[in-house]
Design an enzyme around this catalytic site. Structure first.
Site, PDB file in Angstrom:
ATOM      1  CB  CYS A 170      16.752  26.581 -13.741  1.00 51.80           C
ATOM      2  SG  CYS A 170      18.316  27.426 -13.584  1.00 51.80           S
ATOM      3  CB  CYS A 200      19.381  26.442 -16.428  1.00 53.82           C
ATOM      4  SG  CYS A 200      19.640  26.068 -14.820  1.00 53.82           S
TER       5      CYS A 200
END
Ligand code: ZN
Length: 144
Positions: A71, A74
């Protein structure tokens, strides 16, 4: 009876991996290699097996970052989360949960997109934010 959970905590000073019993999280443990303070507010990796024990042992509110290695947002937020952890040292406990590796927690908290930040107090969810956040926003979310 199951052995006490031990967390793997990386020393912010020398990089050594320390195995810390969950019950000692609040005792300001020192690094086994360099002897300096081990917990400087850095986020700690937890998962399905030890999450509840860590939350139960924390005397301060908990902020959980649900993330995954693939991600991009993230990974972008990770330094902000670490910075917020240093700011919040002793006032909040920051945890990271890999949502792919820990499906029980992801399901329990109904995590549909990542990153998701969840604030817990006394084991109960009190706030949540989805999407990448700045260090200042993470500190504000902690509300301590
Ligand atoms: Zn050390």
């Amino acid at each position: 009876m199951e052995a006490a959970h031990k967390l793997h905590v990386h020393c912010p000073h020398c990089g050594a991996t320390n195995r810390v019993p969950v019950a000692r999280l609040g005792d300001a443990p020192n690094c086994g290699r360099c002897g300096k303070t081990l917990l400087e507010g850095q986020p700690i990796d937890v998962g399905d097996a030890d999450f509840d024990a860590v939350v139960a042992a924390s005397p301060v509110p908990v902020l959980v970052d649900f993330w995954a290695p693939w991600c991009g947002p993230c990974r972008m937020m990770a330094p902000a989360f670490e910075q917020a952890g240093r700011t919040l040292k002793g006032r909040a406990l920051l945890l990271k949960v890999d949502s792919d590796q820990n499906p029980l927690l992801s399901g329990r908290f109904a995590v549909r997109s990542i990153p998701t930040l969840v604030r817990l107090q006394g084991g109960q969810e009190t706030r949540r934010q989805t999407g990448a956040a700045s260090a200042a926003a993470i500190v504000a979310l902690a509300g301590v």
